[in-house]
Structures are given as structure tokens and as C-alpha cells.
Design a protein around this motif. Structure first.
Motif, short mmCIF file in Angstrom:
data_model
loop_
_atom_site.label_atom_id
_atom_site.label_comp_id
_atom_site.label_asym_id
_atom_site.label_seq_id
_atom_site.Cartn_x
_atom_site.Cartn_y
_atom_site.Cartn_z
N SER A 1 0.82 -1.22 0.00
CA SER A 1 0.00 0.00 0.00
C SER A 1 0.85 1.26 0.00
N LEU A 2 2.07 1.16 0.51
CA LEU A 2 2.92 2.34 0.58
C LEU A 2 3.61 2.64 -0.75
N SER B 1 9.59 4.04 7.94
CA SER B 1 8.32 4.66 7.55
C SER B 1 7.44 4.75 8.79
N VAL C 1 3.42 5.78 9.79
CA VAL C 1 2.09 6.04 9.23
C VAL C 1 1.14 6.36 10.37
N PHE C 2 0.35 7.40 10.19
CA PHE C 2 -0.65 7.75 11.20
C PHE C 2 -2.04 7.44 10.67
N ASP C 3 -2.92 7.05 11.57
CA ASP C 3 -4.32 6.90 11.20
C ASP C 3 -4.99 8.26 11.34
N GLY D 1 -8.09 8.58 6.39
CA GLY D 1 -7.33 7.40 6.00
C GLY D 1 -5.92 7.49 6.56
N GLN D 2 -5.04 6.65 6.06
CA GLN D 2 -3.69 6.64 6.60
C GLN D 2 -2.85 7.75 5.98
N VAL D 3 -2.07 8.41 6.84
CA VAL D 3 -1.18 9.46 6.39
C VAL D 3 0.25 9.01 6.60
N ILE D 4 1.05 9.13 5.54
CA ILE D 4 2.45 8.73 5.66
C ILE D 4 3.23 9.94 6.15
N ASP E 1 8.52 8.70 5.15
CA ASP E 1 8.46 7.74 4.04
C ASP E 1 9.84 7.18 3.71
N PHE F 1 6.37 1.99 11.24
CA PHE F 1 5.43 1.21 10.44
C PHE F 1 6.24 0.22 9.60
#
Lengths: 257, 288
Positions: free
Chosen positions: B4-5, B35, B37-39, B43-46, B49, B85
Motif C-alpha cells: 500500500s505504501l 516509515s 504512518v498515522f491513522d 485514512g492513513q497518512v504517511i 516515508d 510502520f
């Protein structure tokens, strides 16, 4: 300056009025009661109340009643508050403990403690345990909720700073989290002081052998209305003093604010 | 790394300053393909990265970038306060999963314990690590002298100015003798004058302590003045754009900002940040 003089004159007047307020009210009560407009058996003048109170004190019963009531309030408050703080810290800090206990507590909390009187009599009879149970019940939920919320509002930065310094979990809970939540906890404790007196009334009405509310009830059964009013005044004074002293204590506890 | 990333429009960038240079080989901090990732409601925010970087023992490295670029998140991950993550953070070869006392941290806000005096705030760390009270207080007294607050040793935080509070916070972080000191915009909340004094203080302090320092800031001047190396981060998602060596001589003072070499370096940084800012802005325009 005339403005300054006037404001200081107004101030002096309001102090005078404040000082005279209670005596004036008592005087009016005395006059109304003695005028024959009302039945003095049901509505005795303050002088009768004072005589009843003096007799109550002289007989030694007042001290015994005061101690009995104070012991119930103090013990119930201490147990309820300690339990509320400990469990509030645990539910506030640990998600899993909160998931386990919070739903239960939120169901039980809104039930007025007085509603438990019948079942408490079945469980504990007229023993002291039953009275303690009622006061603890009333105090616990108030303190628990205040602590639970307070713990969640503890500055995250303080906790992170403490974590970075290697603070072990017991110290984290007993120092950083507890003191961080203290402003909220003291508000809960102060509310719980009043609640402990409310529940005391229910506990003693449910059947006791000594206590201020017990004395009020006995006096009512004997049509000693002076004694009833004296008891009410004593209860009012007692809970007023308790609330004020607690407010002062709370201010010192959170001195760094 | 979960699929997904990975976005098909961008080539997979394996490294920024990795594989290791000569300096990185003796690195005390290694961030490998990190990486975070926040919820979020949308949706998910990177936030970070696939960032890789290495910091050598004793180095002073700044991370510069616009607000929201993930530089604080990156630092928190180095502190063990944020879970990766993907990828990992190695401190002295050991993966960071939770905070460790040998990694010190200074936050943007001092976060002093308000119920403790300056002395006891600084002694908190050594006490937490089980040192006897007398020893902890001796360590605190030494640090209080170093930050020049001897007169305020028994003062409480709310009676101190912002700059003084931050000095106490730095001393508190140093009390555990950390091998790495992480600083998250520590002077960001101070006024310009106090900030300049604090920067000089930190430069001085740096000469005396042996810690490796990672310093997050959005102030390029501050970064160049203090650092051996400046890492420039881009926003959305957070990546490291450039790794600039600052080969200005030490010891430095804030007077350095008028020198030609300094200005050239600053121009480089600004150009980079400006073009990156434009790119990010245009990308945002296309999205909306």
C-alpha cells in the motif's frame, strides 16, 4: 477623591449589612414565631432551638452524635476516595483496565446511593458496615470519574519527558500521573465531601443508634421541633466547615498552579 | 514494507544517505528505511516515508524542513516514542522500541515537572535510574552550575522565564549522561534574543559534553550555525532531500552568520527548500 470615598463608604455599608444579615434574619424569625401567626410547636422560635441545642450539648449526646456521624463520613470518604483514585489512575492510564471496568462503572454511577438503602438493610442490617457502604458508594464513583478524566488530561509532554528519563512504571503512576491529574482529582474530592454528607443522611435515616441525622429523626418522632432544627443547623455547619477546610487543603495540594 | 505504501508513479528510493559513508560506518544512530504512518479520519497518512540516515558518534546533525514534514515524528522514532510502520531505528546497534535513558530528549516545551524544584527536576533522571539521592543531587548541582542557574536551584519552574526553563530541561536531559541528545525545536518557543543566547550556550555546551546531537528545527540559520551536517526534509510524505556538510570552523558563535561561506551554504539550502515548497504546493493544487 470623592469617588474613592464613596466606594469605601459603600464597602463599609456592605460589610455592616453582611454582619447584620444573620442576626436580622434570626430576629425576624423570633418575632414571627412569637407573634402567634404560626404554630410554635411546628415552627419554634430560634430561642427554643438554642435551648434545645444547649441541652443537647450539656447532656453529652451531641458529642457522641457528632463523633458517630463524623466517623462514618471520614471512614467512608477515605475508603471511597482511595479506591476511586487508585482505580481512576488504572482506568485512565491503561486501555485494557478501562475497557474492563468503565462500562460497569458508568452503569452503576448514575444510580443515586440513597436508592441502595433497602438492599443495604437486607445485606448488612442496621450495622455500621451498611452505613459505610452507602458513603463509600457515593464517594467512590465521583472520585473515580474525576481521576479517570484527570489522568487522561495529564500533559502528554510531562509523561514523555518522564519516559525519556527512564522513569519506572510505579513512579510514573504514583508521581507523574497522580500529581499531573491532581487538579482534577481535588475537584472530584471536594464534590465527594458534599456527597458523603448526603449519603450520611440516607445511611442514618435507614436506622442508626447515634448520629446527628439519627438525633433529628428521634426528635421528629417526639415532636421536639427545636431539636430537629438544631440538628439541621449542626449538620449544615458541619458540612460547611468540611467543605471550606477541604477547599483550603486542595489549594495547598496543587500549590504550583 | 506493505504494498500500500508503494506508488507506481514513483520509483522506489532505497536510500538517502545509505549505504554508509566512512563516517556512517561508525554511526551511533542508524535509521534504516523508516516509515511512520498515522491513522487520520481521511485514512492513513504517511508522515515519514522510507527514510534512511546515519549519524556518527559525536556528530551534530540538524534536520530542517517545513512544519508538518515529519521531522519531529522522525525524531520521536529515534527516541523510541513512535513505533515504526516499516524499517527500524538502531541506536548503538540496538533497535529502538521504547525510550531508553541513554537517549536524552529536549522538547519544544520544557515540560518540567511543575511540582519539583529546578534541582529536583534535574535529579529526576538519576533518581529514576536508581542512583542514591545524594549522588543524584550532586549531579544536579553540577549541571545547575553549568547552565548558570545556581541562584535558582530551589526555585520552581513556574517562577522561571522560558529561556531558563529550557536550560533546566537541557540540564535534566543531560543528567543521565546520554550518549545521544535529541532536540525537537528546543528554542522554537523563545523570543529572538533569548534564542540567540541559547544557541551560543548550546555551542559552548557542545564543546564540553561528548554527546551526539540530533537537532530538529525549521530555522535554517540555526541549523547551519550549530551543525556539522544539515539534512533537509521535504513534506508530504516526509523524506530527506539533501544531506549538506557544514564545514565551517569550530568553535563557532552566532557572529558566523555574516561570513561568506555561511551565506553560500544558506543560499543552497534556501534554493532547495523553495523549489521543494513550490513542488509541494503545486502537488496540492493538483489534488484539490
Amino acid at each position: 477623591m470623592s469617588v474613592g470615598r464613596r466606594s469605601s463608604a459603600t464597602e463599609r455599608l456592605s460589610v455592616l449589612v453582611a454582619v447584620l444579615s444573620v442576626p436580622a434574619f434570626t430576629g425576624m424569625w423570633e418575632l414571627v414565631a412569637r407573634s402567634g401567626i404560626v404554630n410554635t410547636v411546628l415552627f419554634p422560635p430560634p430561642s427554643t432551638v438554642a435551648v434545645a441545642v444547649l441541652e443537647w450539648i450539656r447532656s453529652g449526646q451531641f458529642f457522641a452524635d457528632l463523633m458517630a456521624s463524623l466517623a462514618r463520613v471520614a471512614a467512608g470518604f477515605a475508603i471511597g476516595a482511595a479506591g476511586g483514585i487508585v482505580l481512576g489512575i488504572l482506568t485512565g492510564r491503561f486501555r485494557l483496565v478501562s475497557s474492563l471496568l468503565s462500562p460497569l462503572f458508568h452503569i452503576l454511577r448514575p444510580i443515586p446511593p440513597i436508592a441502595f438503602v433497602p438492599i443495604v438493610i437486607l445485606w448488612f442490617g442496621l450495622s455500621e458496615t451498611g452505613k459505610l457502604f452507602l458513603v463509600v458508594w457515593g464517594v467512590f464513583f465521583t472520585v473515580w470519574l474525576a481521576t479517570h478524566i484527570g489522568v487522561q488530561k495529564v500533559d502528554r509532554g510531562l509523561i514523555r519527558a518522564a519516559q525519556m528519563l527512564g522513569t519506572p512504571q510505579p513512579q510514573m503512576l504514583s508521581e507523574i500521573v497522580l500529581l499531573g491529574a491532581l487538579p482534577y482529582i481535588t475537584v472530584g474530592l471536594r464534590t465527594a465531601v458534599s456527597i458523603s454528607f448526603y449519603t450520611l443522611v440516607a445511611a442514618e435515616l435507614a436506622g442508626a443508634f447515634a448520629g446527628i441525622v439519627y438525633r433529628i429523626e428521634i426528635a421528629q418522632q417526639n415532636m421536639q421541633t427545636g431539636q430537629v432544627m438544631g440538628g439541621l443547623a449542626a449538620l449544615g455547619l458541619l458540612s460547611f466547615v468540611a467543605d471550606r477546610s477541604f477547599a483550603i487543603l486542595a489549594e495547598r495540594a496543587v500549590w504550583w498552579r | 514494507m506493505t504494498p500500500s505504501l508503494l506508488r507506481p508513479d514513483q520509483p522506489l528510493r532505497l536510500v538517502d544517505t545509505y549505504p554508509p559513508s566512512a563516517a556512517a560506518r561508525q554511526a551511533i544512530i542508524r535509521v534504516e528505511d523508516l516509515s511512520i504512518v498515522f491513522d487520520a479520519p481521511s485514512g492513513q497518512v504517511i508522515a515519514v516515508d522510507r527514510v534512511s540516515l546515519a549519524v556518527a558518534q559525536g556528530e551534530f546533525v540538524s534536520i530542517v524542513g517545513p512544519s508538518g514534514c515529519g521531522k519531529s515524528t522522525l525524531l520521536n522514532a529515534m527516541a523510541g516514542l513512535e513505533r515504526p510502520f516499516g524499517g527500524q531505528v538502531l541506536m548503538a546497534g540496538e533497535a529502538m522500541r521504547k525510550p531508553r535513558p541513554e537517549i536524552g530528549m529536549v522538547f519544544q516545551q520544557p515540560h518540567l515537572f511543575p511540582w519539583k524544584s529546578v534541582r529536583r527536576n534535574i535529579a529526576h533522571g538519576p533518581r529514576a535510574l536508581g542512583k542514591p539521592k545524594a549522588e543524584a543531587l550532586r549531579i544536579a548541582d553540577g549541571l545547575i552550575e553549568m547552565i548558570g542557574l545556581t541562584r535558582f536551584a530551589s526555585a520552581y519552574p513556574h517562577t522561571l522565564s522560558g529561556g531558563m526553563q529550557q536550560r533546566v530541561a537541557i540540564a535534566r536531559a543531560l543528567a543521565n549522561q546520554p550518549s545521544v541528545l535529541l532536540m525537537d525545536e528546543p528554542f522554537g518557543a523563545l523570543d529572538a534574543q533569548t534564542r540567540a543566547v541559547m544557541q551560543d550556550n548550546l555551542l559552548e555546551l557542545r564543546e564540553r559534553i561528548n554527546a551526539t546531537i540530533v537537532f530538529v528545527t525549521h530555522d535554517i540559520d540555526e541549523a547551519i550555525l550549530l551543525s556539522d551536517r544539515v539534512l533537509i526534509m521535504s513534506a508530504g510524505p516526509g523524506r530527506i532531500l539533501r544531506d549538506l556538510q557544514v564545514s565551517l570552523p569550530r568553535p563557532r558563535t552566532s557572529a558566523i552568520v555574516a561570513e561568506a561561506a555561511y551565506l553560500a551554504l544558506k543560499r543552497d539550502c534556501l534554493d532547495l527548500i523553495r523549489s521543494e515548497g513550490r513542488r509541494a504546493f503545486e502537488q496540492m493544487e493538483i489534488k484539490t
